[in-house]
Each structure stands twice: as structure tokens, then as C-alpha cells.
Design a protein around this motif. Structure first.
Motif, PDB file in Angstrom:
ATOM      1  N   ALA A 189      -7.806  -6.575  -0.871  1.00  0.00           N
ATOM      2  CA  ALA A 189      -7.668  -5.117  -0.896  1.00  0.00           C
ATOM      3  C   ALA A 189      -7.193  -4.654  -2.262  1.00  0.00           C
ATOM      4  O   ALA A 189      -6.214  -5.168  -2.806  1.00  0.00           O
ATOM      5  CB  ALA A 189      -6.702  -4.664   0.191  1.00  0.00           C
ATOM      6  N   ASP A 190      -7.907  -3.694  -2.839  1.00  0.00           N
ATOM      7  CA  ASP A 190      -7.566  -3.113  -4.137  1.00  0.00           C
ATOM      8  C   ASP A 190      -6.657  -1.911  -3.879  1.00  0.00           C
ATOM      9  O   ASP A 190      -7.095  -0.899  -3.316  1.00  0.00           O
ATOM     10  CB  ASP A 190      -8.839  -2.689  -4.863  1.00  0.00           C
ATOM     11  CG  ASP A 190      -8.565  -2.144  -6.273  1.00  0.00           C
ATOM     12  OD1 ASP A 190      -7.388  -1.924  -6.595  1.00  0.00           O
ATOM     13  OD2 ASP A 190      -9.535  -1.949  -7.020  1.00  0.00           O
ATOM     14  N   LEU A 191      -5.403  -2.014  -4.274  1.00  0.00           N
ATOM     15  CA  LEU A 191      -4.439  -0.945  -4.043  1.00  0.00           C
ATOM     16  C   LEU A 191      -4.220  -0.105  -5.290  1.00  0.00           C
ATOM     17  O   LEU A 191      -3.193   0.539  -5.449  1.00  0.00           O
ATOM     18  CB  LEU A 191      -3.107  -1.531  -3.563  1.00  0.00           C
ATOM     19  CG  LEU A 191      -3.191  -2.347  -2.275  1.00  0.00           C
ATOM     20  CD1 LEU A 191      -1.809  -2.826  -1.849  1.00  0.00           C
ATOM     21  CD2 LEU A 191      -3.844  -1.548  -1.163  1.00  0.00           C
ATOM     22  N   GLY A 192      -5.224  -0.089  -6.149  1.00  0.00           N
ATOM     23  CA  GLY A 192      -5.135   0.711  -7.366  1.00  0.00           C
ATOM     24  C   GLY A 192      -5.096  -0.164  -8.596  1.00  0.00           C
ATOM     25  O   GLY A 192      -4.644  -1.311  -8.565  1.00  0.00           O
ATOM     26  N   GLY A 193      -5.625   0.357  -9.658  1.00  0.00           N
ATOM     27  CA  GLY A 193      -5.592  -0.376 -10.916  1.00  0.00           C
ATOM     28  C   GLY A 193      -6.827  -1.202 -11.188  1.00  0.00           C
ATOM     29  O   GLY A 193      -6.893  -1.922 -12.175  1.00  0.00           O
ATOM     30  N   GLY A 194      -7.847  -1.136 -10.266  1.00  0.00           N
ATOM     31  CA  GLY A 194      -9.096  -1.830 -10.518  1.00  0.00           C
ATOM     32  C   GLY A 194      -8.959  -3.331 -10.570  1.00  0.00           C
ATOM     33  O   GLY A 194      -9.468  -3.993 -11.484  1.00  0.00           O
ATOM     34  N   SER A 198      -6.709   8.928  -0.302  1.00  0.00           N
ATOM     35  CA  SER A 198      -6.462   9.173   1.123  1.00  0.00           C
ATOM     36  C   SER A 198      -7.009  10.550   1.428  1.00  0.00           C
ATOM     37  O   SER A 198      -6.655  11.532   0.767  1.00  0.00           O
ATOM     38  CB  SER A 198      -4.967   9.101   1.439  1.00  0.00           C
ATOM     39  OG  SER A 198      -4.731   9.421   2.795  1.00  0.00           O
ATOM     40  N   LEU A 199      -7.870  10.634   2.425  1.00  0.00           N
ATOM     41  CA  LEU A 199      -8.684  11.831   2.589  1.00  0.00           C
ATOM     42  C   LEU A 199      -8.165  12.804   3.639  1.00  0.00           C
ATOM     43  O   LEU A 199      -7.879  13.955   3.332  1.00  0.00           O
ATOM     44  CB  LEU A 199     -10.120  11.418   2.913  1.00  0.00           C
ATOM     45  CG  LEU A 199     -11.181  12.506   2.836  1.00  0.00           C
ATOM     46  CD1 LEU A 199     -11.300  13.035   1.404  1.00  0.00           C
ATOM     47  CD2 LEU A 199     -12.529  11.956   3.306  1.00  0.00           C
ATOM     48  N   SER A 218       0.830  -1.202   0.000  1.00  0.00           N
ATOM     49  CA  SER A 218       0.000   0.000   0.000  1.00  0.00           C
ATOM     50  C   SER A 218       0.870   1.260   0.000  1.00  0.00           C
ATOM     51  O   SER A 218       0.587   2.231  -0.706  1.00  0.00           O
ATOM     52  CB  SER A 218      -0.933  -0.022   1.212  1.00  0.00           C
ATOM     53  OG  SER A 218      -1.667   1.174   1.320  1.00  0.00           O
ATOM     54  N   TRP A 219       1.958   1.230   0.786  1.00  0.00           N
ATOM     55  CA  TRP A 219       2.844   2.391   0.825  1.00  0.00           C
ATOM     56  C   TRP A 219       3.519   2.602  -0.526  1.00  0.00           C
ATOM     57  O   TRP A 219       3.580   3.720  -1.036  1.00  0.00           O
ATOM     58  CB  TRP A 219       3.887   2.215   1.924  1.00  0.00           C
ATOM     59  CG  TRP A 219       4.907   3.314   1.919  1.00  0.00           C
ATOM     60  CD1 TRP A 219       6.211   3.238   1.513  1.00  0.00           C
ATOM     61  CD2 TRP A 219       4.696   4.680   2.324  1.00  0.00           C
ATOM     62  NE1 TRP A 219       6.812   4.461   1.633  1.00  0.00           N
ATOM     63  CE2 TRP A 219       5.921   5.360   2.132  1.00  0.00           C
ATOM     64  CE3 TRP A 219       3.601   5.382   2.822  1.00  0.00           C
ATOM     65  CZ2 TRP A 219       6.065   6.709   2.424  1.00  0.00           C
ATOM     66  CZ3 TRP A 219       3.752   6.730   3.108  1.00  0.00           C
ATOM     67  CH2 TRP A 219       4.966   7.376   2.913  1.00  0.00           C
ATOM     68  N   TRP A 220       3.999   1.536  -1.123  1.00  0.00           N
ATOM     69  CA  TRP A 220       4.678   1.669  -2.413  1.00  0.00           C
ATOM     70  C   TRP A 220       3.728   2.164  -3.505  1.00  0.00           C
ATOM     71  O   TRP A 220       4.161   2.845  -4.439  1.00  0.00           O
ATOM     72  CB  TRP A 220       5.280   0.324  -2.831  1.00  0.00           C
ATOM     73  CG  TRP A 220       6.397  -0.139  -1.942  1.00  0.00           C
ATOM     74  CD1 TRP A 220       7.303   0.639  -1.273  1.00  0.00           C
ATOM     75  CD2 TRP A 220       6.718  -1.498  -1.622  1.00  0.00           C
ATOM     76  NE1 TRP A 220       8.163  -0.147  -0.537  1.00  0.00           N
ATOM     77  CE2 TRP A 220       7.833  -1.468  -0.731  1.00  0.00           C
ATOM     78  CE3 TRP A 220       6.193  -2.738  -1.972  1.00  0.00           C
ATOM     79  CZ2 TRP A 220       8.406  -2.618  -0.215  1.00  0.00           C
ATOM     80  CZ3 TRP A 220       6.775  -3.883  -1.469  1.00  0.00           C
ATOM     81  CH2 TRP A 220       7.874  -3.830  -0.599  1.00  0.00           C
ATOM     82  N   GLU A 221       2.429   1.823  -3.379  1.00  0.00           N
ATOM     83  CA  GLU A 221       1.443   2.195  -4.392  1.00  0.00           C
ATOM     84  C   GLU A 221       0.544   3.344  -3.929  1.00  0.00           C
ATOM     85  O   GLU A 221      -0.550   3.527  -4.443  1.00  0.00           O
ATOM     86  CB  GLU A 221       0.563   0.976  -4.723  1.00  0.00           C
ATOM     87  CG  GLU A 221       1.319  -0.217  -5.274  1.00  0.00           C
ATOM     88  CD  GLU A 221       1.828   0.009  -6.685  1.00  0.00           C
ATOM     89  OE1 GLU A 221       1.302   0.911  -7.359  1.00  0.00           O
ATOM     90  OE2 GLU A 221       2.753  -0.711  -7.101  1.00  0.00           O
ATOM     91  N   ARG A 222       1.004   4.136  -2.980  1.00  0.00           N
ATOM     92  CA  ARG A 222       0.126   5.119  -2.326  1.00  0.00           C
ATOM     93  C   ARG A 222      -0.423   6.171  -3.292  1.00  0.00           C
ATOM     94  O   ARG A 222      -1.506   6.713  -3.062  1.00  0.00           O
ATOM     95  CB  ARG A 222       0.845   5.796  -1.163  1.00  0.00           C
ATOM     96  CG  ARG A 222       2.068   6.598  -1.535  1.00  0.00           C
ATOM     97  CD  ARG A 222       2.843   7.009  -0.288  1.00  0.00           C
ATOM     98  NE  ARG A 222       4.064   7.732  -0.594  1.00  0.00           N
ATOM     99  CZ  ARG A 222       5.209   7.150  -0.931  1.00  0.00           C
ATOM    100  NH1 ARG A 222       5.280   5.843  -1.041  1.00  0.00           N
ATOM    101  NH2 ARG A 222       6.282   7.880  -1.177  1.00  0.00           N
TER     102      ARG A 222
END
Length: 399
Positions: free
Chosen positions: A256-261, A103-104, A94-98
Motif C-alpha cells: 500500500a502506497d501511503l503517499g510519497g510515490g 480520501s473522497l 495510514s492515519w498518521w500519513e492521512r
């Protein structure tokens, strides 16, 4: 920074309830009701003070991000109590792909009395509350009491803009907004409902849900709501350490979806916020930035040579489990099995018997506003009062 007394507006309770603050009173253990929203007083700041605090908050936020990078790069997640291999791997990814994850917001709790640099007490980066009262009712109070004045408060506008700016990072479908029914005080429900409203104002489709009503479809291996809709994006006012350890915690980690759908669930706040919402961050910040004027000495291996210190559970909330050693008596004994961060004791400033903590809000990485809570004791807990503020570069005050 000054505290002033002022007469509450006539019918103040109805006013703030109509503005969304539906729990203006707090029930105490003796069953008495006392104001949570307290407009019998207010704090005033100069513009120079506020501008300096804005700079401080944005610098602290950057220091926290640097500390998070250090934790991940040096494999120090175990010091935060993140020992499960699957969860640790998720936090690292998650950190590498932040940059691909929404993030609100977050809230820095600061000690400040108007005479010296603000000191960081902790960073509530995952599930902070007291948001609505800071964003709305205190602004409307200022407009009633100090027409034409100003306030450190762009919270609402920045939240709406943050949703708009990050909309492309959200998975397809509505954003579900989840809180727990076990929230007896109503803070989580109110905060979640307010954030849902800001998302709607940004043009997003939304669905409210209790975290207890989130289902798991074992065939599709996806989380579903009560209508069996896939939950692709979820804002949850529910701590990550609870989410990951619940009965379906393994599914949360696995999907968990960390981006990219990828087809799983995109969670807000994202898993990497576990690096910032943990009190161990305070010790690592001090280790990396010793002597920084906005930090307090802190460590993870005991109080060391600090004769006055506060032992904070790494994942404590609302002041729960905090142990204070002020040098005047026997030190309280830490609970066996609890993990603590020891931070130098910096008593909250005392304004006429009111212990004050400043909650400085960060939205989308930028300083956004201020909320002030007062308590009678040394620890700001669930019985604290919210008191509004105003920027005044003059000596007059409202009557």
C-alpha cells in the motif's frame, strides 16, 4: 420536514435511466419488480432545517476524526476487530500519513423527523452507495417539478472539485475504478461508473476494472490490470476488510502506497477509513461525547441497562444481521462469533407507513447533500426506495 404525494412524471423510468440510474426498479424475493426510484412522493425541508443539518454533519465528521485519533493513540484497534498485526500497522501508518492520501467521500445515516436534533445511526465511510441518484436524478427531478427551487445538493460539483484538489496526491498513471462482479443489484457498478465520470470531468485518466480481474505480478511485486499495466491508484468500491482478507490480501497490506510515490498502490478510500466505517465507532463516539444531542447511547460490551436497543454487526452492510429489541417481546439472540455494537433503539420516523432515513453526504470533509431512503420495516435494507427532496420555504406544492 414533510412528506408529500405527487404524480410521477410521464415516462419517468426512461428519464432516470437516461440520467444514469439504470436500475430504477428492484426485484423482490417473490420475483416482483417495484420502484427503487420512487417519485410518487417527495420530502420538503425549510432552508433553516437544511442549514442546521449541514452544521450537524460537519460537526459529526469532526467528532469522528477525533474518535479515530483516540482509537489509534490508545491502541484500541482490536475493539474494531482489527487484530492482524500487519493490517493494524497499516491502518495506524495510514492515519498518521492521512494528509498525503486521497480520501473522497462518505455518508452519514441520520434519524430525523423535523422536530428534534438529527441522531447519528451510522457512518458509511468506506464504500457508501446511493450516490448517483442523490447527485443527479433527484436534482433533475427538482428542476422539472419545482423550477427555481433549491435542494441540499452540491454533490456532483464537490466530487469533481475533490478530484482536482487531490490530484497531486495520486500516484502517476490512470486511476483504476474497481467493483466486484458479485454485485447482483448493480449498485456498486453504477456508483463506481459515476465516480469514474466525475474523475474524468476533473481531467484524470481512468480505467474501469472488476476487482476479480486485478492481477499480481510476482516479479515486480505490483498489482496489474488486464493489460498488464501497473495499478498505481485504485478507487475500489470493495470493503477494506474484504480486500485485506482476500487471497492477495497480504500483498495489499505490504504494498500500500501511503503517499510519497513509494511504488506500491494508492487505494481510495485509504486504509484509515477502516476506523470510521466500523460500527464500534458509534460506541467510542458516545464514550468520548456522552449526552451529545446528535448521538445515541452505544456500547461494545452488551446492551447494559438499555431495554430498547439495536445490535449491529461491526462490519454489517445494508442492514444485514441487525437485531432489534424494542421492549415488547423476547430479545433476539446474537449470532455466536459475531461482534456487535449495541446502540439505543431510535425507531425511524414513520411518514404514512414509510420508515425514513436521511443519508447526508460528506465530500472531501464537507457536507455536500442529502439522499432519502424509505422502507416498510424498521431496518433500511436493499429493498429500500429512494425518494427525492426539495427545499421549500412556502406552503405550495407541485401537482
Amino acid at each position: 420536514m414533510q412528506r408529500h404525494r405527487i404524480d410521477p412524471r410521464p415516462d419517468w423510468q426512461r428519464i432516470v435511466e437516461e440520467q444514469g440510474l439504470v436500475y430504477p426498479l428492484t426485484r423482490y424475493p417473490d420475483d416482483s419488480l417495484r420502484p427503487y426510484w420512487d417519485e410518487s412522493a417527495y420530502y420538503s425541508f425549510s432552508l433553516a432545517e437544511v442549514e442546521a443539518m449541514e452544521d450537524t454533519v460537519e460537526e459529526l465528521h469532526e467528532l469522528c476524526l477525533e474518535a479515530a485519533e483516540h482509537i489509534v493513540a490508545n491502541n484500541r484497534l482490536r475493539e474494531l476487530g482489527i487484530t492482524d498485526p500487519g493490517l493494524a500497522a497499516l491502518v495506524r501508518r495510514s492515519w498518521w500519513e492521512r494528509d498525503r492520501q486521497p480520501s473522497l467521500y462518505g455518508r452519514f445515516d441520520l434519524r430525523y423527523d423535523g422536530t428534534g436534533p438529527a441522531k447519528l445511526l451510522e457512518y458509511n465511510a468506506d464504500t457508501p452507495t446511493s450516490l448517483l441518484e442523490a447527485a443527479g436524478p433527484q436534482w433533475f427531478w427538482m428542476e422539472d417539478r419545482f423550477p427555481g427551487a433549491d435542494q441540499w445538493n452540491s454533490i456532483h460539483e464537490r466530487l469533481v472539485e475533490a478530484w482536482r484538489r487531490q490530484a497531486h496526491l495520486l500516484a502517476p498513471g490512470p486511476v483504476h475504478f474497481a467493483h466486484s462482479r458479485d454485485d447482483v443489484l448493480g449498485e456498486d457498478q453504477l456508483t463506481t461508473a459515476y465516480l469514474l465520470e466525475t474523475a474524468q470531468q476533473a481531467g484524470l485518466a481512468t480505467v474501469p476494472i472488476a476487482i476479480e480481474d486485478v492481477g499480481w505480478d510476482s516479479l515486480s511485486r505490483r498489482f496489474v490490470d488486464e493489460q498488464l499495466r501497473f495499478m498505481r491508484t485504485v478507487f475500489k468500491l470493495y470493503p477494506w476488510e474484504w480486500l485485506a482478507s482476500d487471497a492477495f490480501g497480504g500483498h495489499v497490506v505490504d504494498t500500500a502506497d501511503l503517499g510519497g510515490g513509494a511504488g506500491g498502490t494508492c487505494w481510495i478510500e485509504p486504509p484509515w477509513k477502516m476506523l470510521l466505517s466500523n460500527k464500534a465507532l458509534l460506541a467510542i463516539l458516545w464514550e468520548l461525547n456522552p449526552g451529545h444531542p446528535n448521538l445515541l447511547p452505544a456500547r461494545l460490551d452488551g446492551p447494559g441497562d438499555m431495554t430498547r436497543h439495536v445490535a449491529k454487526p461491526l462490519l454489517g452492510r445494508e442492514g444485514a444481521g441487525v437485531l432489534i429489541t424494542d421492549g415488547t417481546g423476547a430479545a433476539p439472540r446474537p449470532d455466536e462469533g459475531e461482534r456487535y455494537c449495541w446502540q439505543e433503539f431510535a425507531p425511524l420516523p414513520d411518514f404514512d407507513g414509510n420508515r425514513t432515513v436521511l443519508g447526508a453526504w460528506v465530500v472531501d470533509g464537507q457536507a455536500a447533500g442529502l439522499g432519502i431512503r424509505e422502507s416498510a420495516g424498521l431496518v433500511t435494507d436493499e429493498y429500500a426506495r429512494f425518494v427525492p427532496h426539495v427545499i421549500l420555504d412556502r406552503t405550495d406544492s407541485a401537482g
